[in-house]
Design a protein around this motif. Structure first.
Motif, PDB file in Angstrom:
ATOM      1  N   GLU A 229       0.827  -1.212   0.000  1.00  0.00           N
ATOM      2  CA  GLU A 229       0.000   0.000   0.000  1.00  0.00           C
ATOM      3  C   GLU A 229       0.862   1.262   0.000  1.00  0.00           C
ATOM      4  OE1 GLU A 229      -0.221  -2.518   2.057  1.00  0.00           O
ATOM      5  OE2 GLU A 229      -2.297  -3.221   2.288  1.00  0.00           O
ATOM      6  N   VAL A 230       1.957   1.260   0.795  1.00  0.00           N
ATOM      7  CA  VAL A 230       2.818   2.441   0.881  1.00  0.00           C
ATOM      8  C   VAL A 230       3.513   2.698  -0.450  1.00  0.00           C
ATOM      9  CG1 VAL A 230       4.961   3.301   1.910  1.00  0.00           C
ATOM     10  CG2 VAL A 230       3.152   2.391   3.370  1.00  0.00           C
ATOM     11  N   LYS A 231       3.967   1.644  -1.106  1.00  0.00           N
ATOM     12  CA  LYS A 231       4.655   1.813  -2.390  1.00  0.00           C
ATOM     13  C   LYS A 231       3.713   2.299  -3.485  1.00  0.00           C
ATOM     14  CE  LYS A 231       8.204  -1.577  -1.254  1.00  0.00           C
ATOM     15  NZ  LYS A 231       8.742  -2.940  -1.469  1.00  0.00           N
ATOM     16  N   ASN A 232       2.409   2.108  -3.272  1.00  0.00           N
ATOM     17  CA  ASN A 232       1.417   2.583  -4.244  1.00  0.00           C
ATOM     18  C   ASN A 232       0.874   3.968  -3.923  1.00  0.00           C
ATOM     19  OD1 ASN A 232       1.480   0.345  -5.976  1.00  0.00           O
ATOM     20  ND2 ASN A 232       0.040  -0.809  -4.701  1.00  0.00           N
ATOM     21  N   ILE A 233       1.368   4.590  -2.848  1.00  0.00           N
ATOM     22  CA  ILE A 233       0.939   5.955  -2.521  1.00  0.00           C
ATOM     23  C   ILE A 233       1.305   6.887  -3.665  1.00  0.00           C
ATOM     24  CG2 ILE A 233       1.501   7.933  -1.041  1.00  0.00           C
ATOM     25  CD1 ILE A 233       1.649   5.990   1.323  1.00  0.00           C
ATOM     26  N   LYS A 234       0.368   7.707  -4.082  1.00  0.00           N
ATOM     27  CA  LYS A 234       0.608   8.633  -5.194  1.00  0.00           C
ATOM     28  C   LYS A 234       1.289   9.916  -4.735  1.00  0.00           C
ATOM     29  CE  LYS A 234      -1.394   5.823  -8.039  1.00  0.00           C
ATOM     30  NZ  LYS A 234      -0.535   5.000  -8.932  1.00  0.00           N
ATOM     31  N   ALA A 235       1.055  10.322  -3.513  1.00  0.00           N
ATOM     32  CA  ALA A 235       1.653  11.558  -3.006  1.00  0.00           C
ATOM     33  C   ALA A 235       3.166  11.400  -2.899  1.00  0.00           C
ATOM     34  CB  ALA A 235       1.067  11.906  -1.640  1.00  0.00           C
ATOM     35  N   TYR A 249      18.502   1.027   7.546  1.00  0.00           N
ATOM     36  CA  TYR A 249      18.776   1.758   6.310  1.00  0.00           C
ATOM     37  C   TYR A 249      18.076   1.097   5.121  1.00  0.00           C
ATOM     38  CZ  TYR A 249      22.797   2.975   9.309  1.00  0.00           C
ATOM     39  OH  TYR A 249      23.602   3.339  10.353  1.00  0.00           O
ATOM     40  N   GLU A 250      18.131  -0.238   5.082  1.00  0.00           N
ATOM     41  CA  GLU A 250      17.557  -0.972   3.950  1.00  0.00           C
ATOM     42  C   GLU A 250      16.050  -0.741   3.841  1.00  0.00           C
ATOM     43  OE1 GLU A 250      21.226  -3.026   5.446  1.00  0.00           O
ATOM     44  OE2 GLU A 250      19.373  -2.281   6.369  1.00  0.00           O
ATOM     45  N   HIS A 251      15.410  -0.558   4.976  1.00  0.00           N
ATOM     46  CA  HIS A 251      13.969  -0.316   4.991  1.00  0.00           C
ATOM     47  C   HIS A 251      13.642   1.004   4.288  1.00  0.00           C
ATOM     48  CE1 HIS A 251       9.876  -0.613   6.568  1.00  0.00           C
ATOM     49  NE2 HIS A 251       9.971   0.630   7.014  1.00  0.00           N
ATOM     50  N   ALA A 252      14.390   2.049   4.617  1.00  0.00           N
ATOM     51  CA  ALA A 252      14.181   3.345   3.981  1.00  0.00           C
ATOM     52  C   ALA A 252      14.539   3.287   2.501  1.00  0.00           C
ATOM     53  CB  ALA A 252      15.012   4.415   4.686  1.00  0.00           C
ATOM     54  N   LEU A 253      15.632   2.610   2.167  1.00  0.00           N
ATOM     55  CA  LEU A 253      16.061   2.507   0.774  1.00  0.00           C
ATOM     56  C   LEU A 253      15.057   1.741  -0.070  1.00  0.00           C
ATOM     57  CD1 LEU A 253      19.857   1.790   1.335  1.00  0.00           C
ATOM     58  CD2 LEU A 253      18.896   3.805   0.186  1.00  0.00           C
ATOM     59  N   GLU A 254      14.435   0.732   0.514  1.00  0.00           N
ATOM     60  CA  GLU A 254      13.431  -0.056  -0.213  1.00  0.00           C
ATOM     61  C   GLU A 254      12.286   0.836  -0.684  1.00  0.00           C
ATOM     62  OE1 GLU A 254      10.193  -3.604   0.714  1.00  0.00           O
ATOM     63  OE2 GLU A 254      12.011  -3.482   1.946  1.00  0.00           O
ATOM     64  N   LEU A 255      11.819   1.705   0.187  1.00  0.00           N
ATOM     65  CA  LEU A 255      10.735   2.610  -0.193  1.00  0.00           C
ATOM     66  C   LEU A 255      11.214   3.633  -1.216  1.00  0.00           C
ATOM     67  CD1 LEU A 255       7.900   3.744   0.029  1.00  0.00           C
ATOM     68  CD2 LEU A 255       8.627   5.035   2.059  1.00  0.00           C
ATOM     69  N   PHE A 256      12.411   4.187  -1.010  1.00  0.00           N
ATOM     70  CA  PHE A 256      12.916   5.198  -1.928  1.00  0.00           C
ATOM     71  C   PHE A 256      13.074   4.633  -3.342  1.00  0.00           C
ATOM     72  CE2 PHE A 256      16.570   7.884  -3.513  1.00  0.00           C
ATOM     73  CZ  PHE A 256      15.781   8.998  -3.779  1.00  0.00           C
ATOM     74  N   ARG A 257      13.587   3.416  -3.443  1.00  0.00           N
ATOM     75  CA  ARG A 257      13.722   2.795  -4.765  1.00  0.00           C
ATOM     76  C   ARG A 257      12.355   2.586  -5.410  1.00  0.00           C
ATOM     77  NH1 ARG A 257      18.013  -0.520  -2.239  1.00  0.00           N
ATOM     78  NH2 ARG A 257      20.021   0.199  -3.084  1.00  0.00           N
ATOM     79  N   ALA A 258      11.374   2.175  -4.596  1.00  0.00           N
ATOM     80  CA  ALA A 258      10.023   1.961  -5.121  1.00  0.00           C
ATOM     81  C   ALA A 258       9.387   3.260  -5.592  1.00  0.00           C
ATOM     82  CB  ALA A 258       9.145   1.314  -4.051  1.00  0.00           C
ATOM     83  N   LYS A 259       9.841   4.388  -5.043  1.00  0.00           N
ATOM     84  CA  LYS A 259       9.283   5.698  -5.418  1.00  0.00           C
ATOM     85  C   LYS A 259      10.145   6.404  -6.468  1.00  0.00           C
ATOM     86  CE  LYS A 259       6.109   7.036  -3.803  1.00  0.00           C
ATOM     87  NZ  LYS A 259       4.720   6.795  -4.232  1.00  0.00           N
ATOM     88  N   GLY A 260      11.009   5.661  -7.157  1.00  0.00           N
ATOM     89  CA  GLY A 260      11.759   6.236  -8.263  1.00  0.00           C
ATOM     90  C   GLY A 260      13.204   6.533  -7.975  1.00  0.00           C
TER      91      GLY A 260
END
Length: 312
Positions: A229-235, A249-260
């Motif tokens: 759900e978080v990776k699909n956030i449009k904002a 660190y890996e947790h934050a990087l995982e989201l950042f990579r998913a957001k471009g």
């Protein structure tokens, strides 16, 4: 291991006490200066405050400043002044800052309702509606980051941009020793701390302080994973953690990579979302270094999000 956990939280309580003492000293200095020079101003005060009836709660809130609205959600056990005393004055200079106290925290009394990230997210949504705002920027710290993730998932139409400080979107986003410590955390660790003092000072029954600690900790003693759900956030999302934080660190990087993220911006343009790992910064340190954190937040909130690569 138990001794190590106790020492960690003893240090946490000492640091929280230092925050409170530092703020009190600043206020005393301002008051003393006021006596000598009538042009000096007292510490910033809200221009609006009150209680919003949302989902069975009487939710305490305050509003500072004017401009684009930003709502900020505090961390576990905290109140508006404890979490935001150093941050509100800086952000309220050119935007409308809305702060509230979550269920069972501060002046928002508890009700017989499950304590969950989803329920608190719906409360924040209800406050936005109460204030007759269409959409806002949302900033969450620690527990408030989890609330803010859920707020954006459950009420995407109300969120323009999302700022996450020292928070996670699944339970194993914390370092293993941090996640393990949640199981043994109890009221004895907070005895005599600013957290217990503020709880007692706001008219709560001191005998129920252990129940308060257990209820707040209950949400982090359960398995949860909002990755999809978080990776699909449009904002657009700005996520900041400290290099000595409790977040992997890996947790934050995982989201950042998913957001471009994870590409060279000079060739591909900048992603709409951002990531910062602050040097020499602990979990509590994230909110005690406003001179470092606030410029990053305002840059993100005020940016035009032009993703095109530069031309030469």
């Amino acid at each position: 291991m138990k001794r190590h956990i106790l020492s960690v939280f003893t240090a946490l309580m000492v640091l929280l006490g230092a925050i409170s003492c530092e703020q009190k000293a600043k206020e005393d200095n301002l008051i003393n200066k006021k006596k000598m020079d009538s042009t000096d101003s007292l510490p910033i005060k809200p221009h609006e405050s009150g209680y919003a009836d949302v989902n069975g709660l009487k939710m305490y809130y305050e509003v500072y400043g004017e401009g684009k609205p930003l709502i900020m959600v505090h961390g576990s056990f905290m109140t508006i002044p404890m979490n935001w005393a150093q941050i509100i004055p800086m952000l309220a200079k050119d935007r409308k800052v809305i702060v509230a106290e979550m269920q069972a925290h501060g002046r928002t009394k508890d009700i017989p309702r499950a304590f969950t990230y989803a329920n608190m997210a719906d409360d924040v949504s209800g406050l936005i509606t109460h204030l007759k705002l269409d959409s806002v920027d949302v900033l969450g710290y620690s527990m408030g980051a989890g609330v803010s993730f859920q707020m954006t998932i459950r009420h995407p139409e109300q969120v323009r941009r999302l700022v996450i400080l020292s928070g996670v979107y699944k339970n194993d986003g914390w370092w293993p020793e941090v996640e393990k410590s949640f199981e043994t955390m109890n009221a004895d660790m907070f005895k005599g701390s600013p957290i217990q003092q503020q709880y007692d000072s706001l008219g709560n029954d001191p005998a129920k302080f252990p129940e308060f600690i257990d209820k707040v900790m209950s949400i982090d003693r359960k398995t949860y994973d909002w990755s999809k759900e978080v990776k699909n956030i449009k904002a657009p999302i700005f996520m900041a953690i400290g290099d000595a934080d409790g977040v992997r660190y890996e947790h934050a990087l995982e989201l950042f990579r998913a957001k471009g993220g994870g590409k060279m911006g000079d060739m591909n343009g900048l992603p709409k979302s951002r990531l910062a790992i602050l040097p020499g910064t602990t979990h509590i340190g994230m909110i005690t270094q406003p001179d470092i954190v606030i410029p990053m937040i305002t840059s993100f909130l005020d940016s035009d999000l032009n993703t095109a690569p530069p031309t030469f």
